[in-house]
Design a protein around this motif. Structure first.
Motif, short mmCIF file in Angstrom:
data_model
loop_
_atom_site.label_atom_id
_atom_site.label_comp_id
_atom_site.label_asym_id
_atom_site.label_seq_id
_atom_site.Cartn_x
_atom_site.Cartn_y
_atom_site.Cartn_z
N ALA A 74 0.74 -1.25 -0.05
CA ALA A 74 0.18 -0.01 0.08
C ALA A 74 0.89 1.38 0.13
N ASP A 75 2.26 1.01 0.03
CA ASP A 75 3.18 2.29 -0.05
C ASP A 75 3.37 2.91 -1.49
N ILE A 76 2.73 3.92 -1.65
CA ILE A 76 2.65 4.72 -2.85
C ILE A 76 4.13 5.01 -3.44
N PRO A 77 4.92 5.58 -2.69
CA PRO A 77 6.47 5.78 -3.25
C PRO A 77 7.12 4.66 -3.60
N THR A 81 8.40 3.38 -7.57
CA THR A 81 9.71 2.72 -7.83
C THR A 81 9.83 1.67 -8.45
N LEU A 82 8.75 0.39 -7.94
CA LEU A 82 8.48 -0.68 -8.62
C LEU A 82 8.09 -0.59 -10.11
N VAL A 83 6.97 0.13 -10.17
CA VAL A 83 6.46 0.24 -11.48
C VAL A 83 7.35 0.67 -12.68
N GLU A 84 8.27 1.55 -12.27
CA GLU A 84 9.28 1.92 -13.16
C GLU A 84 10.10 0.86 -13.52
N LYS A 85 10.32 -0.38 -12.55
CA LYS A 85 11.08 -1.29 -12.86
C LYS A 85 10.19 -2.50 -13.84
N SER A 86 9.04 -2.36 -14.18
CA SER A 86 8.30 -3.05 -14.62
C SER A 86 7.86 -4.02 -13.79
N VAL A 87 7.70 -4.15 -12.49
CA VAL A 87 7.42 -5.01 -11.47
C VAL A 87 5.73 -4.46 -11.48
N ILE A 88 4.73 -5.66 -11.36
CA ILE A 88 3.41 -5.61 -11.11
C ILE A 88 3.09 -5.30 -9.81
N VAL A 89 2.70 -4.25 -9.40
CA VAL A 89 2.07 -3.95 -8.10
C VAL A 89 0.51 -3.85 -7.94
N LEU A 90 0.28 -4.45 -6.86
CA LEU A 90 -1.06 -4.56 -6.33
C LEU A 90 -0.98 -4.14 -4.89
N ASN A 91 -2.26 -3.16 -4.64
CA ASN A 91 -2.24 -2.84 -3.19
C ASN A 91 -3.13 -3.87 -2.65
N PRO A 92 -3.38 -3.89 -1.16
CA PRO A 92 -4.17 -4.85 -0.42
C PRO A 92 -5.64 -4.63 -0.64
N ARG A 93 -5.98 -3.61 -1.31
CA ARG A 93 -7.56 -3.19 -1.52
C ARG A 93 -7.72 -3.67 -3.08
N GLY A 94 -6.70 -4.31 -3.70
CA GLY A 94 -7.13 -4.73 -5.01
C GLY A 94 -7.04 -3.74 -6.25
N GLU A 95 -6.34 -2.53 -5.94
CA GLU A 95 -5.91 -1.72 -6.88
C GLU A 95 -4.72 -1.82 -7.53
N LEU A 96 -4.59 -2.08 -8.74
CA LEU A 96 -3.51 -2.21 -9.69
C LEU A 96 -2.60 -1.08 -9.95
N TYR A 97 -1.45 -0.68 -9.64
CA TYR A 97 -0.59 0.44 -9.78
C TYR A 97 -0.12 0.26 -11.23
N SER A 98 0.14 1.19 -12.05
CA SER A 98 0.59 1.19 -13.46
C SER A 98 1.12 2.35 -13.73
N GLU A 100 0.14 4.42 -15.86
CA GLU A 100 -0.87 5.30 -16.21
C GLU A 100 -1.68 5.83 -14.97
N ASN A 101 -1.55 5.24 -13.65
CA ASN A 101 -2.17 5.79 -12.57
C ASN A 101 -1.14 6.15 -11.20
N ILE A 102 0.17 5.72 -11.55
CA ILE A 102 0.83 5.82 -10.19
C ILE A 102 1.41 7.25 -9.66
N ARG A 103 1.40 8.14 -11.06
CA ARG A 103 2.02 9.52 -10.73
C ARG A 103 0.65 10.15 -9.92
N GLU A 104 -0.42 10.17 -10.34
CA GLU A 104 -1.49 10.67 -9.73
C GLU A 104 -1.66 10.25 -8.40
N ARG A 105 -1.66 8.87 -7.97
CA ARG A 105 -1.43 8.61 -6.75
C ARG A 105 -0.35 9.02 -5.85
N LEU A 106 0.64 9.13 -6.29
CA LEU A 106 1.74 9.68 -5.64
C LEU A 106 1.60 11.32 -5.44
N ALA A 107 1.08 11.94 -6.39
CA ALA A 107 0.71 13.51 -6.14
C ALA A 107 -0.35 13.71 -5.03
#
Length: 149
Positions: A74-77, A81-98, A100-107
């Protein structure tokens, strides 16, 4: 594919889902935390205790996760970092970070942190619910089905 879990704040219900999935699909699952964790005996499941300290578990996950691995956090930063490495990242609530959406979540995260720093009271995340658990399980099943094809 290896599954890594940023386990310090991961809900127990999500860990239980992951334990069952690791056994069912025979995928290596590693929970990374700065405290001792109990995991079921399994050739696929292990807990890794890292030293205490700010972001030590996060830094370890960044070092070991490779493109195509799945990280639960659930750690956005960390997710960014992981999305930039092409790692698949899923939060415990079922949201897939990509990408397309990680910069907005970080902001949004940074804005809320700034507001809290300025003394503005912001509400924390909603209580983890059965719907969150189900959303996570559905998204995990979709990711694993995609992997199988």
């Amino acid at each position: 594919m290896q599954i890594w879990v940023d386990a310090d704040a991961c809900p127990v219900a999500i860990k239980e889902i992951l334990f069952r999935v690791a056994e069912r699909v025979k995928l290596p699952l590693t929970l990374v935390a700065n405290r001792l964790l109990r995991v079921p005996p399994s050739p696929y499941i292990r807990a890794l205790q890292v030293p205490m300290g700010f972001d030590v578990a996060d830094r370890h996950i960044v070092q070991v996760a490779v493109a195509g691995d799945l990280v639960i956090t659930a750690d956005i930063p960390l997710a960014a970092t992981l999305v930039e490495k092409s790692v698949i990242v899923l939060n415990p609530r079922g949201e897939l970070y990509s990408t397309e959406n990680i910069r907005e979540r970080l902001a949004v995260r940074d804005l809320l942190e700034e507001l809290r720093g300025a003394g503005v009271e912001t509400s924390g995340p909603a209580t983890f619910s059965q719907a969150d658990r189900q959303a996570f399980a559905r998204q995990l099943d979709r990711l694993l089905a995609r992997r199988a094809h």
